[in-house]
Design a protein around this motif. Sequence first.
Motif, PDB file in Angstrom:
ATOM      1  N   HIS A 103       0.823  -1.207   0.000  1.00  0.00           N
ATOM      2  CA  HIS A 103       0.000   0.000   0.000  1.00  0.00           C
ATOM      3  C   HIS A 103       0.860   1.261   0.000  1.00  0.00           C
ATOM      4  CE1 HIS A 103      -2.201   3.234   2.215  1.00  0.00           C
ATOM      5  NE2 HIS A 103      -3.066   2.976   1.251  1.00  0.00           N
ATOM      6  N   VAL A 104       1.831   1.336   0.898  1.00  0.00           N
ATOM      7  CA  VAL A 104       2.650   2.550   0.985  1.00  0.00           C
ATOM      8  C   VAL A 104       3.583   2.672  -0.224  1.00  0.00           C
ATOM      9  CG1 VAL A 104       4.586   1.685   2.372  1.00  0.00           C
ATOM     10  CG2 VAL A 104       3.858   4.047   2.619  1.00  0.00           C
ATOM     11  N   LEU A 105       4.041   1.558  -0.773  1.00  0.00           N
ATOM     12  CA  LEU A 105       4.883   1.627  -1.971  1.00  0.00           C
ATOM     13  C   LEU A 105       4.073   2.069  -3.190  1.00  0.00           C
ATOM     14  CD1 LEU A 105       7.161  -1.524  -1.519  1.00  0.00           C
ATOM     15  CD2 LEU A 105       7.784   0.881  -1.197  1.00  0.00           C
ATOM     16  N   LYS A 106       2.804   1.688  -3.243  1.00  0.00           N
ATOM     17  CA  LYS A 106       1.946   2.171  -4.329  1.00  0.00           C
ATOM     18  C   LYS A 106       1.685   3.667  -4.187  1.00  0.00           C
ATOM     19  CE  LYS A 106      -0.560  -1.945  -5.777  1.00  0.00           C
ATOM     20  NZ  LYS A 106      -1.877  -2.584  -5.920  1.00  0.00           N
ATOM     21  N   LEU A 107       1.495   4.128  -2.953  1.00  0.00           N
ATOM     22  CA  LEU A 107       1.308   5.563  -2.722  1.00  0.00           C
ATOM     23  C   LEU A 107       2.505   6.356  -3.235  1.00  0.00           C
ATOM     24  CD1 LEU A 107      -0.103   5.824   0.928  1.00  0.00           C
ATOM     25  CD2 LEU A 107      -1.308   6.336  -1.193  1.00  0.00           C
ATOM     26  N   SER A 108       3.680   5.808  -3.022  1.00  0.00           N
ATOM     27  CA  SER A 108       4.908   6.502  -3.409  1.00  0.00           C
ATOM     28  C   SER A 108       5.275   6.270  -4.873  1.00  0.00           C
ATOM     29  CB  SER A 108       6.060   6.049  -2.519  1.00  0.00           C
ATOM     30  OG  SER A 108       6.304   4.675  -2.704  1.00  0.00           O
ATOM     31  N   LYS A 109       4.472   5.479  -5.565  1.00  0.00           N
ATOM     32  CA  LYS A 109       4.703   5.135  -6.971  1.00  0.00           C
ATOM     33  C   LYS A 109       6.027   4.386  -7.175  1.00  0.00           C
ATOM     34  CE  LYS A 109       1.795   8.716  -9.024  1.00  0.00           C
ATOM     35  NZ  LYS A 109       1.003   9.002  -7.885  1.00  0.00           N
ATOM     36  N   ILE A 110       6.433   3.663  -6.158  1.00  0.00           N
ATOM     37  CA  ILE A 110       7.606   2.792  -6.275  1.00  0.00           C
ATOM     38  C   ILE A 110       7.166   1.412  -6.746  1.00  0.00           C
ATOM     39  CG2 ILE A 110       9.437   1.634  -4.964  1.00  0.00           C
ATOM     40  CD1 ILE A 110       9.547   4.118  -3.179  1.00  0.00           C
ATOM     41  N   TYR A 111       5.982   0.999  -6.324  1.00  0.00           N
ATOM     42  CA  TYR A 111       5.419  -0.295  -6.713  1.00  0.00           C
ATOM     43  C   TYR A 111       4.463  -0.062  -7.870  1.00  0.00           C
ATOM     44  CZ  TYR A 111       3.081  -4.844  -6.178  1.00  0.00           C
ATOM     45  OH  TYR A 111       2.578  -6.105  -6.383  1.00  0.00           O
ATOM     46  N   VAL A 112       4.750  -0.681  -9.008  1.00  0.00           N
ATOM     47  CA  VAL A 112       3.908  -0.526 -10.194  1.00  0.00           C
ATOM     48  C   VAL A 112       3.568  -1.919 -10.708  1.00  0.00           C
ATOM     49  CG1 VAL A 112       3.753   0.433 -12.515  1.00  0.00           C
ATOM     50  CG2 VAL A 112       5.072   1.625 -10.773  1.00  0.00           C
ATOM     51  N   ASP A 113       2.280  -2.258 -10.683  1.00  0.00           N
ATOM     52  CA  ASP A 113       1.894  -3.599 -11.134  1.00  0.00           C
ATOM     53  C   ASP A 113       0.973  -3.580 -12.346  1.00  0.00           C
ATOM     54  OD1 ASP A 113      -0.439  -2.713 -10.019  1.00  0.00           O
ATOM     55  OD2 ASP A 113      -0.627  -4.317  -8.558  1.00  0.00           O
TER      56      ASP A 113
END
Length: 117
Positions: A103-113
């Motif tokens: 969740h927090v990595l998606k907020l930071s746009k580090i996690y992109v799936d």
Amino acid sequence: MAIKKTYRVKRSKDFDQIFSAKHSFANKRFVVYKLNTNQPHFRVGLSVSKKLGHAVLRNRIKRLLRHAVAEFKPYLVDEDFVIIARSGVETLSFEEVKKNLRHVLKLSKIYVDGEND
């Protein structure tokens, strides 16, 4: 599934650079600071405060975080980032750690799936 040393932020100078960029994102369990670099791959640093518990507990949290990051590896963008564990994370299961971290990595746009959330 381990993270190689080249994928880790280890030096104090590198941590300071990431923190000084002041790009932070947070949820209830984690804070993520990120820095866009010209690295060929991401690098991650982990920070778990002594306030969260004794050494065995802090090391368990770091192991869970490293394992989660290793599972997320194909979805992470090529940036340096630091994950700071907040209180309450010590009671979470691995699946809950993954969910909160994703969740927090998606907020930071580090996690992109590829999904639109």
